[in-house]
Write a protein that holds these residues in place. Sequence first.
Motif, PDB file in Angstrom:
ATOM      1  N   GLU A  93      55.615 -10.230 159.101  1.00 43.19           N
ATOM      2  CA  GLU A  93      54.237  -9.951 159.534  1.00 43.19           C
ATOM      3  C   GLU A  93      53.319 -11.122 159.217  1.00 43.19           C
ATOM      4  OE1 GLU A  93      50.524  -6.884 158.666  1.00 43.19           O
ATOM      5  OE2 GLU A  93      52.580  -6.237 158.205  1.00 43.19           O
ATOM      6  N   ILE A  94      52.819 -11.756 160.271  1.00 43.49           N
ATOM      7  CA  ILE A  94      51.847 -12.835 160.091  1.00 43.49           C
ATOM      8  C   ILE A  94      50.452 -12.221 160.064  1.00 43.49           C
ATOM      9  CG2 ILE A  94      50.822 -14.882 161.140  1.00 43.49           C
ATOM     10  CD1 ILE A  94      53.527 -15.625 162.233  1.00 43.49           C
ATOM     11  N   ILE A  95      49.753 -12.431 158.966  1.00 40.91           N
ATOM     12  CA  ILE A  95      48.402 -11.869 158.813  1.00 40.91           C
ATOM     13  C   ILE A  95      47.413 -12.639 159.685  1.00 40.91           C
ATOM     14  CG2 ILE A  95      46.555 -11.357 157.173  1.00 40.91           C
ATOM     15  CD1 ILE A  95      48.732 -11.273 154.985  1.00 40.91           C
ATOM     16  N   THR A  96      47.355 -13.946 159.498  1.00 39.66           N
ATOM     17  CA  THR A  96      46.515 -14.826 160.325  1.00 39.66           C
ATOM     18  C   THR A  96      47.122 -16.218 160.343  1.00 39.66           C
ATOM     19  OG1 THR A  96      45.114 -15.510 158.459  1.00 39.66           O
ATOM     20  CG2 THR A  96      44.338 -13.643 159.794  1.00 39.66           C
ATOM     21  N   TYR A  97      46.710 -16.999 161.314  1.00 42.46           N
ATOM     22  CA  TYR A  97      47.034 -18.428 161.282  1.00 42.46           C
ATOM     23  C   TYR A  97      45.919 -19.181 161.992  1.00 42.46           C
ATOM     24  CZ  TYR A  97      48.707 -18.273 166.176  1.00 42.46           C
ATOM     25  OH  TYR A  97      48.800 -18.123 167.528  1.00 42.46           O
ATOM     26  N   GLY A  98      45.677 -20.397 161.539  1.00 48.98           N
ATOM     27  CA  GLY A  98      44.624 -21.196 162.147  1.00 48.98           C
ATOM     28  C   GLY A  98      44.412 -22.484 161.372  1.00 48.98           C
ATOM     29  N   ILE A  99      43.534 -23.331 161.903  1.00 51.81           N
ATOM     30  CA  ILE A  99      43.217 -24.609 161.260  1.00 51.81           C
ATOM     31  C   ILE A  99      41.992 -24.404 160.368  1.00 51.81           C
ATOM     32  CG2 ILE A  99      42.580 -27.014 161.644  1.00 51.81           C
ATOM     33  CD1 ILE A  99      43.984 -26.808 164.366  1.00 51.81           C
ATOM     34  N   GLU A 100      42.114 -24.776 159.105  1.00 53.82           N
ATOM     35  CA  GLU A 100      41.057 -24.526 158.137  1.00 53.82           C
ATOM     36  C   GLU A 100      40.736 -25.776 157.321  1.00 53.82           C
ATOM     37  OE1 GLU A 100      41.861 -21.109 155.739  1.00 53.82           O
ATOM     38  OE2 GLU A 100      42.677 -19.927 157.404  1.00 53.82           O
ATOM     39  N   TRP A 101      39.603 -25.688 156.603  1.00 51.61           N
ATOM     40  CA  TRP A 101      39.211 -26.750 155.677  1.00 51.61           C
ATOM     41  C   TRP A 101      39.799 -26.401 154.308  1.00 51.61           C
ATOM     42  CZ3 TRP A 101      36.849 -31.086 157.320  1.00 51.61           C
ATOM     43  CH2 TRP A 101      36.149 -31.056 158.528  1.00 51.61           C
ATOM     44  N   VAL A 102      40.707 -27.231 153.824  1.00 56.40           N
ATOM     45  CA  VAL A 102      41.339 -27.013 152.522  1.00 56.40           C
ATOM     46  C   VAL A 102      40.760 -28.017 151.526  1.00 56.40           C
ATOM     47  CG1 VAL A 102      43.507 -27.008 151.237  1.00 56.40           C
ATOM     48  CG2 VAL A 102      43.452 -26.211 153.615  1.00 56.40           C
TER      49      VAL A 102
ATOM     50  N   LYS B 279      50.580 -23.629 165.659  1.00 59.14           N
ATOM     51  CA  LYS B 279      51.085 -22.556 166.522  1.00 59.14           C
ATOM     52  C   LYS B 279      52.604 -22.606 166.646  1.00 59.14           C
ATOM     53  CE  LYS B 279      49.991 -20.033 170.725  1.00 59.14           C
ATOM     54  NZ  LYS B 279      49.096 -19.926 171.902  1.00 59.14           N
ATOM     55  N   VAL B 280      53.168 -23.804 166.685  1.00 63.01           N
ATOM     56  CA  VAL B 280      54.622 -23.959 166.779  1.00 63.01           C
ATOM     57  C   VAL B 280      55.297 -23.353 165.551  1.00 63.01           C
ATOM     58  CG1 VAL B 280      56.519 -25.617 166.827  1.00 63.01           C
ATOM     59  CG2 VAL B 280      54.471 -26.019 168.219  1.00 63.01           C
ATOM     60  N   VAL B 281      54.774 -23.666 164.362  1.00 62.97           N
ATOM     61  CA  VAL B 281      55.353 -23.163 163.126  1.00 62.97           C
ATOM     62  C   VAL B 281      55.230 -21.644 163.059  1.00 62.97           C
ATOM     63  CG1 VAL B 281      55.173 -23.149 160.606  1.00 62.97           C
ATOM     64  CG2 VAL B 281      54.934 -25.313 161.872  1.00 62.97           C
ATOM     65  N   ALA B 282      54.058 -21.119 163.386  1.00 61.17           N
ATOM     66  CA  ALA B 282      53.838 -19.671 163.332  1.00 61.17           C
ATOM     67  C   ALA B 282      54.776 -18.935 164.291  1.00 61.17           C
ATOM     68  CB  ALA B 282      52.386 -19.346 163.669  1.00 61.17           C
TER      69      ALA B 282
END
Length: 301
Positions: A252-261, A238-241
Motif C-alpha cells: 500500500e502506497i500512502i503517497t508519492y511526490g516531489i518534496e523539499w527535504v 513515478k517509475v519507482v512507485a
Amino acid sequence: MRTPVFRTFQCLCRASFASTASINATANATTYTCRRPATQGIRTFTSTSTTASGHSRWSKIKHDKAKVDARRGAGYSKLSQEISFAVRDGGTDPSNLRLKAAIEAAKKAGMPKDRITTAIGRGQGKSASGVALEPVSIEAIGPGKVALVIDCSTDNKLRTLQDVKCILTKHNVQITPTAYLFSRKGLVRILAESGGHTFDTVLETALEIEGTEDVEEVAEGEDGKPEILITTEPAQIKVVATEVKEKLPGLEIITYGIEWVPNEDTMIEVDKERTADSLEELLAKLEDVPEVNDIYTNAKA
C-alpha cells in the motif's frame, strides 16, 4: 419632551406595601416613606456597580473554539491532500476505490462539499471553476529561526500571495530565501507490513529499481502508523512507485511526490517551551488556507 421621574427609596420593609408605606408624589420625584415606628430606625440602601473578575468565560470559549477550528482546518487539509493524490494516482473513474474512500472519509469528518470538489479539481490541476492552477512557493524564516517553504496551487497568484503573507506578518515571520537549505527529492511513503511485505523485502526490491537513492523505516509516520520511506531522484519518482507496487502485490502506497527535504546539516532543534507552540499555531493557520498544498520546515522532529 417627557419630564424624567426620579425615585428615592429610604428603606425596604418586609411588611406589605399597602400597610407600611404611602406615596408622596411631586412633579419630578416620587418618595417612598416608611411608616414604621421611629424607634426601629431607618435603614438606608446604596447600590454600586459590580466589578467584573479578571477573566471572561466567553474569552475562554473563544480560545478553545479557536484551537478546535485549527485542528479541524488541519484535518481538512490532510483530507484534501488525500483526495487530490487519489485523483492524480487513479483519475476520477468510479473504479478508483482510493478516491471513493477518501471522499467518504471527508464527508464523515464534515468537510464542506465545495472543498471536496476543489480537492478533486486540484488533483486534475484545475480550480473549482475549471481554470488551470499555477504553482506558487513562498520562503520564510519562522519562529525559532526555522526555515519554511510553502507550496501552493492557485488560479489567482496575487490573492494567494496576499493571504499567505498576511498570516506570516501577523506571526512576525520574515519572508526571505530558504530553498537553499533544502533539496528536491522524490518521496514514496509506504504503509509498513502492508501486503505482508517486510522492510527487508521492500528494501531489496526498491534498490533494484533505477532512481532509488535511499530506503528507511519511519517508526511513526504522518498518520501515526509505521511507514517505509523511499527517497528517489525527482525525475524517477513515478517509475519507482509504479515498479515497486507491481513487484510487491498488496503493497500500500500512502503517497508519492516531489518534496523539499531539509539538508541534514541545516536542521534546527526546536525549543519546546518557547518555540513549539508558536510554530504549531503558524502551521495550523497556513494549512487552513485552501491554496496551500504542503509546508516544509527544517525543524528536527
